[in-house]
Design an enzyme around this catalytic site. Structure first.
Site, PDB file in Angstrom:
ATOM      1  N   GLU A  69       2.214  -2.069   4.341  1.00 53.80           N
ATOM      2  CA  GLU A  69       2.466  -0.731   4.867  1.00 53.80           C
ATOM      3  C   GLU A  69       1.575  -0.470   6.076  1.00 53.80           C
ATOM      4  OE1 GLU A  69       3.246   2.692   2.205  1.00 53.80           O
ATOM      5  OE2 GLU A  69       1.717   3.693   3.399  1.00 53.80           O
ATOM      6  N   ASP A 119       2.384   2.984  -6.872  1.00 50.34           N
ATOM      7  CA  ASP A 119       1.993   2.006  -5.850  1.00 50.34           C
ATOM      8  C   ASP A 119       2.749   0.694  -6.034  1.00 50.34           C
ATOM      9  OD1 ASP A 119      -0.896   3.407  -5.016  1.00 50.34           O
ATOM     10  OD2 ASP A 119      -0.354   3.562  -7.130  1.00 50.34           O
ATOM     11  N   ASP A 129       1.235  -2.520  -0.870  1.00 55.43           N
ATOM     12  CA  ASP A 129       0.951  -1.112  -0.589  1.00 55.43           C
ATOM     13  C   ASP A 129      -0.560  -0.972  -0.690  1.00 55.43           C
ATOM     14  OD1 ASP A 129       1.271   1.617  -0.169  1.00 55.43           O
ATOM     15  OD2 ASP A 129       1.413   2.043  -2.303  1.00 55.43           O
TER      16      ASP A 129
END
Lengths: 176, 176
Positions: free
Chosen positions: A68, A141, A7
């Site tokens: 991501e 996260d 992430d």
């Protein structure tokens, strides 16, 4: 299949490693966060992220990396940092010949919770349940990185079939 | 002072090396473009850009790298690619301990042409004149990379004084 989920972010880059196959129970291998100081210059922060990602790749030897996919409709400043951090993650993986997959936030949410509009708490709750953890991973996260890895394990078979079909198609040439 | 200017992009990454000092004639050392195939996946393209930038750093040994500062008010898709390519350029430079400076397009235009709203042709014409070239460098990304390097050579003394003042200020603590 072992997947490293990333992430991306300049201040906190969530990283999570999950072992699993579609249709079988999943296992969390490790989870954490690569941090860089907010008062450092961007080039130095990117070097810190590269070092952190390299350590995770060295230690856990994933077979694929899921990152991501960054969109720029959000806050301008944040998005640039996220794009830069994700570039470093993709670079580290591709340099080792590892396949890199990008999943959008809503694909990840839909994969783990059934809804593309699930909130952070819902995603964290599902990650905790799916990986049979005692408590939700912190910070958020880190949970998102695990969700990315899970999403990839579950989507990989379909994505592979799609790629094979495309390769077959381009090898044979277009159907007339 | 030898500066490598980088006009970041996934398809064409302009690179130009200029030798010079503020107030003295400038000399172009080399100019070119690092290209990656538009049909390749982004992670592979970033690896290609890294390889290209590393070659330029190895061959020309610049003392500083100037990269165009990316804004995201423009086209969304292009901006993400530009941010990713610029992250790789910053990473390559910072990893070697080279100072990296970011200059905005209007700072570069103002530096070489006197106007922050100069068009591409005007910038190319000024780069050609300042470096005493026979013809404007092609493609435009190559001319922009040289303009970045020139901008950096001319702005560096002022930027250095500013940084020194900041360091002195923070070492002494705020004035009361």
């Amino acid at each position: 299949m072992r997947v490293l989920g990333v992430d991306p972010g300049l201040t906190r880059c969530g990283v999570g490693v999950v072992d699993g196959t579609a249709g079988r129970p999943l296992r969390m291998v490790a989870v954490g966060v690569v941090r860089t100081p907010a008062d450092a210059e961007v080039p130095q922060r990117l070097v810190g992220i590269e070092r952190g990602i390299e350590e995770w790749l060295d230690e856990h030897r994933p077979e694929a990396v899921a990152v991501e996919r960054v969109f720029s409709q959000h806050n301008v400043r944040t998005v640039m940092g996220t794009a830069q951090a994700s570039a470093v993650a993709m670079l580290c993986a591709a340099r080792r010949g590892l396949p890199v997959a990008l999943h959008t936030p809503s694909e990840v949410k839909a994969a783990v919770s059934g809804s593309g509009r699930a909130d952070k708490a819902q995603v964290a709750a599902m990650v905790t349940r799916l990986l049979r953890l005692d408590a939700p991973p912190r910070p958020a996260d880190a949970a998102d990185a695990l969700a990315l890895a899970i999403c990839h394990i579950w989507r990989a078979p379909a994505l592979n079939r799609l790629q094979q079909a495309r390769r077959l198609h381009s090898a044979k040439g277009p159907v007339r």
